[in-house]
Each structure stands twice: as C-alpha cells, then as structure tokens.
Design an enzyme around this catalytic site. Structure first.
Site, PDB file in Angstrom:
ATOM      1  N   TYR A  72      34.181  32.177  24.217  1.00  0.00           N
ATOM      2  CA  TYR A  72      35.144  31.859  25.303  1.00  0.00           C
ATOM      3  C   TYR A  72      35.629  30.334  25.420  1.00  0.00           C
ATOM      4  O   TYR A  72      36.880  30.364  25.994  1.00  0.00           O
ATOM      5  CB  TYR A  72      33.774  31.521  26.564  1.00  0.00           C
ATOM      6  CG  TYR A  72      33.584  32.845  27.288  1.00  0.00           C
ATOM      7  CD1 TYR A  72      34.605  33.378  28.235  1.00  0.00           C
ATOM      8  CD2 TYR A  72      32.627  33.722  26.972  1.00  0.00           C
ATOM      9  CE1 TYR A  72      34.509  34.494  28.923  1.00  0.00           C
ATOM     10  CE2 TYR A  72      32.365  34.914  27.460  1.00  0.00           C
ATOM     11  CZ  TYR A  72      33.475  35.433  28.744  1.00  0.00           C
ATOM     12  OH  TYR A  72      33.294  36.600  29.057  1.00  0.00           O
ATOM     13  N   ASP A 110      41.872  33.454  34.307  1.00  0.00           N
ATOM     14  CA  ASP A 110      42.612  32.260  33.475  1.00  0.00           C
ATOM     15  C   ASP A 110      42.974  31.158  34.477  1.00  0.00           C
ATOM     16  O   ASP A 110      43.299  30.086  33.881  1.00  0.00           O
ATOM     17  CB  ASP A 110      43.929  32.952  32.961  1.00  0.00           C
ATOM     18  CG  ASP A 110      44.994  33.452  33.918  1.00  0.00           C
ATOM     19  OD1 ASP A 110      44.837  33.025  35.248  1.00  0.00           O
ATOM     20  OD2 ASP A 110      45.606  34.439  33.546  1.00  0.00           O
ATOM     21  N   HIS A 127      36.769  38.347  39.186  1.00  0.00           N
ATOM     22  CA  HIS A 127      36.075  38.265  38.098  1.00  0.00           C
ATOM     23  C   HIS A 127      35.654  37.138  37.584  1.00  0.00           C
ATOM     24  O   HIS A 127      35.421  36.743  36.450  1.00  0.00           O
ATOM     25  CB  HIS A 127      36.730  39.217  36.937  1.00  0.00           C
ATOM     26  CG  HIS A 127      36.825  40.517  37.159  1.00  0.00           C
ATOM     27  ND1 HIS A 127      37.822  41.401  36.577  1.00  0.00           N
ATOM     28  CD2 HIS A 127      36.139  41.289  38.080  1.00  0.00           C
ATOM     29  CE1 HIS A 127      37.672  42.354  36.963  1.00  0.00           C
ATOM     30  NE2 HIS A 127      36.851  42.571  37.811  1.00  0.00           N
ATOM     31  N   CYS A 135      24.511  27.889  36.021  1.00  0.00           N
ATOM     32  CA  CYS A 135      23.347  27.986  35.530  1.00  0.00           C
ATOM     33  C   CYS A 135      23.084  29.363  35.104  1.00  0.00           C
ATOM     34  O   CYS A 135      23.573  30.358  35.924  1.00  0.00           O
ATOM     35  CB  CYS A 135      22.235  27.652  36.173  1.00  0.00           C
ATOM     36  SG  CYS A 135      20.680  27.682  35.333  1.00  0.00           S
ATOM     37  N   CYS A 139      18.257  29.226  38.554  1.00  0.00           N
ATOM     38  CA  CYS A 139      17.660  28.050  39.493  1.00  0.00           C
ATOM     39  C   CYS A 139      18.851  27.642  40.540  1.00  0.00           C
ATOM     40  O   CYS A 139      18.490  27.503  41.680  1.00  0.00           O
ATOM     41  CB  CYS A 139      17.774  26.756  38.526  1.00  0.00           C
ATOM     42  SG  CYS A 139      19.365  25.958  38.087  1.00  0.00           S
ATOM     43  N   CYS A 169      22.643  23.686  31.792  1.00  0.00           N
ATOM     44  CA  CYS A 169      22.779  23.297  33.292  1.00  0.00           C
ATOM     45  C   CYS A 169      22.341  21.766  33.720  1.00  0.00           C
ATOM     46  O   CYS A 169      21.450  21.459  33.154  1.00  0.00           O
ATOM     47  CB  CYS A 169      21.812  24.221  34.195  1.00  0.00           C
ATOM     48  SG  CYS A 169      21.226  24.169  35.711  1.00  0.00           S
ATOM     49  N   CYS A 172      18.375  22.284  35.496  1.00  0.00           N
ATOM     50  CA  CYS A 172      17.165  22.491  34.857  1.00  0.00           C
ATOM     51  C   CYS A 172      17.208  22.745  33.432  1.00  0.00           C
ATOM     52  O   CYS A 172      16.247  22.723  32.671  1.00  0.00           O
ATOM     53  CB  CYS A 172      16.855  24.070  35.578  1.00  0.00           C
ATOM     54  SG  CYS A 172      17.693  25.389  34.649  1.00  0.00           S
ATOM     55  N   GLY A 211      50.668  44.198  37.556  1.00  0.00           N
ATOM     56  CA  GLY A 211      50.044  43.905  36.590  1.00  0.00           C
ATOM     57  C   GLY A 211      48.519  44.205  36.103  1.00  0.00           C
ATOM     58  O   GLY A 211      47.814  43.515  35.576  1.00  0.00           O
ATOM     59  N   ASN A 237      54.900  46.798  37.615  1.00  0.00           N
ATOM     60  CA  ASN A 237      54.330  46.713  36.172  1.00  0.00           C
ATOM     61  C   ASN A 237      55.406  47.774  35.164  1.00  0.00           C
ATOM     62  O   ASN A 237      56.213  48.550  35.504  1.00  0.00           O
ATOM     63  CB  ASN A 237      52.872  48.074  36.242  1.00  0.00           C
ATOM     64  CG  ASN A 237      52.064  47.917  34.853  1.00  0.00           C
ATOM     65  OD1 ASN A 237      52.608  48.016  34.093  1.00  0.00           O
ATOM     66  ND2 ASN A 237      50.970  47.589  35.334  1.00  0.00           N
TER      67      ASN A 237
HETATM   68  P1  NAD Z   1      44.887  45.302  31.485  1.00  0.00           P
HETATM   69  O1  NAD Z   1      44.882  44.405  30.599  1.00  0.00           O
HETATM   70  O2  NAD Z   1      43.880  46.366  31.869  1.00  0.00           O
HETATM   71  O3  NAD Z   1      46.280  45.827  32.114  1.00  0.00           O
HETATM   72  C1  NAD Z   1      47.446  44.829  32.289  1.00  0.00           C
HETATM   73  C2  NAD Z   1      48.471  45.515  32.860  1.00  0.00           C
HETATM   74  O4  NAD Z   1      49.613  44.720  33.067  1.00  0.00           O
HETATM   75  C3  NAD Z   1      48.893  46.825  32.066  1.00  0.00           C
HETATM   76  O5  NAD Z   1      49.110  48.033  33.119  1.00  0.00           O
HETATM   77  C4  NAD Z   1      50.491  46.363  31.644  1.00  0.00           C
HETATM   78  O6  NAD Z   1      51.215  47.720  31.868  1.00  0.00           O
HETATM   79  C5  NAD Z   1      50.975  45.366  32.510  1.00  0.00           C
HETATM   80  N1  NAD Z   1      51.858  44.233  32.371  1.00  0.00           N
HETATM   81  C6  NAD Z   1      51.936  43.972  31.180  1.00  0.00           C
HETATM   82  N2  NAD Z   1      52.877  43.024  30.920  1.00  0.00           N
HETATM   83  C7  NAD Z   1      53.197  42.932  32.265  1.00  0.00           C
HETATM   84  C8  NAD Z   1      54.236  42.052  32.864  1.00  0.00           C
HETATM   85  N3  NAD Z   1      55.060  41.410  32.099  1.00  0.00           N
HETATM   86  N4  NAD Z   1      54.429  42.012  34.139  1.00  0.00           N
HETATM   87  C9  NAD Z   1      53.762  43.124  35.015  1.00  0.00           C
HETATM   88  N5  NAD Z   1      52.723  43.924  34.361  1.00  0.00           N
HETATM   89  C10 NAD Z   1      52.675  43.947  33.017  1.00  0.00           C
HETATM   90  O7  NAD Z   1      44.479  44.264  32.671  1.00  0.00           O
HETATM   91  P2  NAD Z   1      43.521  44.356  34.084  1.00  0.00           P
HETATM   92  O8  NAD Z   1      43.835  45.573  34.924  1.00  0.00           O
HETATM   93  O9  NAD Z   1      43.892  43.153  34.667  1.00  0.00           O
HETATM   94  O10 NAD Z   1      42.150  44.387  33.642  1.00  0.00           O
HETATM   95  C11 NAD Z   1      41.519  43.652  32.503  1.00  0.00           C
HETATM   96  C12 NAD Z   1      40.273  42.965  32.783  1.00  0.00           C
HETATM   97  O11 NAD Z   1      40.421  42.112  31.630  1.00  0.00           O
HETATM   98  C13 NAD Z   1      40.243  42.477  33.934  1.00  0.00           C
HETATM   99  O12 NAD Z   1      38.800  42.475  34.667  1.00  0.00           O
HETATM  100  C14 NAD Z   1      40.414  40.943  33.759  1.00  0.00           C
HETATM  101  O13 NAD Z   1      39.561  40.210  34.316  1.00  0.00           O
HETATM  102  C15 NAD Z   1      40.373  40.880  32.406  1.00  0.00           C
HETATM  103  N6  NAD Z   1      41.437  39.906  31.786  1.00  0.00           N
HETATM  104  C16 NAD Z   1      41.974  38.725  32.124  1.00  0.00           C
HETATM  105  C17 NAD Z   1      42.884  38.170  31.665  1.00  0.00           C
HETATM  106  C18 NAD Z   1      43.516  36.943  32.138  1.00  0.00           C
HETATM  107  O14 NAD Z   1      42.575  36.140  33.152  1.00  0.00           O
HETATM  108  N7  NAD Z   1      44.973  36.572  32.013  1.00  0.00           N
HETATM  109  C19 NAD Z   1      43.604  38.880  30.354  1.00  0.00           C
HETATM  110  C20 NAD Z   1      43.008  39.729  29.987  1.00  0.00           C
HETATM  111  C21 NAD Z   1      41.935  40.447  30.382  1.00  0.00           C
HETATM  112 ZN    ZN Z   2      19.750  25.741  36.053  1.00  0.00          ZN
END
Ligand code: NAD
Ligand code: ZN
Length: 274
Positions: A72, A110, A127, A135, A139, A169, A172, A211, A237
């Site tokens: 992470y 993000d 998400h 934590c 707790c 945390c 705790c 997206g 998309n």
């Molecule tokens: P996904 O990765 O499954 O799908 C991404 C979608 O974005 C695709 O359909 C793709 O065609 C489209 N895409 C690509 N480039 C684009 C653009 N320039 N403009 C518009 N669309 C575009 O993503 P999801 O459906 O969000 O699910 C993925 C899971 O992973 C989620 O649970 C999310 O929390 C997590 N995740 C988050 C991030 C982040 O926070 N940036 C990044 C990756 C994955």
């Molecule tokens: Zn705690």
C-alpha cells in the site's frame, strides 16, 4: 459531440433533477494512475508474489500485515505523485454548478476527487481512501490521515522501525490498516456509505458513469436503479462495457472517449441555459 446529445444534457441541466456522478479507475488514468484492468495492471505493480485480489484482503493482512503495508505504501507513492486531471476538474465544476443537486460516488481510493476540490459531504468513497487509516482491531471505526512520518515506498523497500511504530492504532496499539474495502470484506454504511449510495440514484435525473468497467456489484446496482427510475444514463469510457449497453437500453448514451476530453464538453453543455 452529437448536437442531440448536447441538447439532452442541456435540458437535463435546466430541470430541477439531481446529477449523480459515478466514477471508477478510468477517470484517474490520465493522471498516470494505472487502472485495474489496463495494460499496466495497477494492482499487480508492487508485489512480485501475489495478485491484487490476494494482497488486498483482510486474510492477507492478518497473516502478513507488513507485506500488505509495503504494497500500500508503494501504491500511495504513485497516488501522491499524481495530479487531478481535466476530468476531475470538470466534476468539481459540476458540483459548483448543481450545488445541492450534486452527488459523487467514486470507487477510487486515490483521493484525487477531493484534492481537485469536490467536497467530502458530497463525495461517497465507496471503496475508501488510501490516504487514511483506521484501527485493524475492534476498538473503533475512527478514520484518520496516515501519519506523515510514515515513509512512502518508491520501490520494494522494507518497513522501518519508525514506520512500524507509526502504523499502530493511536488508541489501543494494534495495527492500523489502510481505510479501504478489501476483496474479502462487505460494504457497510458507516465506513463506506453503502446505504446512502444505493439510495442516491433513486431520485437522480442523470447518472453520469465515468471510467468504470462495471466489474463490481454496487456500481452495477446503482446503474440499474437509476435506469429503472427513468434517469438519463450517460457512460463515458474509451471502451464499451456493461454500462454502455445499460445506458443505451435506457435511452441514454455511450460516449466513447477519454474522460479528460469528454467531461469538459458535457460540462459546457450543462452550463448553457438556452
Ligand atoms: P477498472 O480498472 O476495472 O476499469 C477501468 C475502466 O476505465 C475501464 O472500463 C477502462 O476502459 C476505463 N478507462 C481507461 N482509461 C480511461 C479514460 N482515460 N477515461 C475514461 N475511462 C477510461 O476500474 P473500476 O471499474 O474502477 O474497478 C476497479 C477497482 O479497483 C475499484 O474497486 C477501485 O477501487 C480499484 N482501483 C482504484 C484505482 C484508483 O483509485 N485510481 C485504480 C485502480 C483500481
Ligand atoms: Zn485500536
């Protein structure tokens, strides 16, 4: 863009009905944060040994919290190095334009929507957000920023003793965990605004889907509810996905293109009042 589509969007904006924006990883792609299913495979960067579906689990955290934290902290380095793009800025302007008729539901962890200027009260991060921790024990559900002393990892680096101490945390002493919904966990209201996100589309006049591949359950449910209530569905998309067909069946639109190009045009249409 097709003048009929622009006119439909303009008519919606001139109505009293709410706008709900549903965003996924694709909206942050142009900020340099790889999507889940894109060629760079965001979730596979950072761990040589496990797939993201294995890393991002409570089970993995329980058996190997240090490995999960290192993963992470590397992802967080990518997100902190990224800047909001034109699509995030258009969504901020939509919130300003629609005021209390606006709601944003995002799957992204993000934090870029909030950094761009959307308000926390109108941004449901279903998400979670990797800039925050809570934590890992029972707790409390208090959510607070990752301590600034924790070192983000640019590459495959171990946790330092100082990191280990800071990732505890405050109340705790158990491990703190990233404030994200893991693959083996369920949505809930208190931490992830589950009920609020299910209720939101019921009154929406327009659901703008940006997206997201529609691979997870809650976003698909939100789309179906909005379509069932007669909302205008617009899916942005570069590629067709389950929401494209859903939008077209509901007399909405699939707009093929990148979010950073399409959203500013939609915003322009929303702004015109004649
Ligand atoms: P996904 O990765 O499954 O799908 C991404 C979608 O974005 C695709 O359909 C793709 O065609 C489209 N895409 C690509 N480039 C684009 C653009 N320039 N403009 C518009 N669309 C575009 O993503 P999801 O459906 O969000 O699910 C993925 C899971 O992973 C989620 O649970 C999310 O929390 C997590 N995740 C988050 C991030 C982040 O926070 N940036 C990044 C990756 C994955
Ligand atoms: Zn705690």
């Amino acid at each position: 863009m097709d003048p009929n589509i622009l006119a439909t969007v303009r008519d919606f904006a001139a109505s009293e009905a709410p706008l709900v924006v549903l965003s996924g990883a694709g909206i942050s792609a142009e900020s340099g944060i790889p999507t889940f299913r894109g060629p760079e495979g965001y979730w596979t960067v950072g761990s040589r040994h496990y797939r993201p579906e294995e890393m991002a689990t409570l089970g993995m955290f329980r058996s190997n919290p240090e490995e999960v934290w290192r993963w992470y902290l590397r992802r967080l380095a990518v997100c902190r190095g990224a800047e909001p793009n034109a699509a995030h800025r258009a969504v901020v302007d939509m919130e300003r334009l629609f005021g209390d008729r606006f709601l944003l539901i995002t799957q992204n962890v993000d934090g870029l929507h909030l950094r761009a200027g959307n308000t926390p009260g109108r941004t449901y991060q279903i998400h979670g957000n990797i800039n925050f921790v809570r934590c890992a024990g029972p707790c409390s559900n208090d959510i607070y920023p990752l301590p600034a002393s924790v070192e983000l990892k640019e590459k495959d680096e171990p946790l330092s003793d100082a990191d280990r101490a800071a990732l505890r945390c405050r109340a705790c002493g158990a491990w703190a965990r990233p404030h994200v919904l893991w693959f083996d966990e369920s949505y809930d209201e208190e931490l992830y605004r589950f009920n609020s996100s299910i209720e939101a589309p019921a009154g929406a006049g327009m659901l703008l889907i940006v997206g997201t591949s529609g691979a997870t359950n809650l976003p698909m449910q939100i789309g179906s509810i909005a379509a069932g209530q007669g909302a205008l569905l617009v899916d942005v998309n570069p590629d067709r996905n389950p929401f494209s067909a859903m939008a077209e069946r509901a007399n909405g639109f699939f707009l093929a293109g990148a979010a950073g190009t399409v959203l500013p045009s939609l915003l322009e249409a929303m702004r015109r009042d004649g």
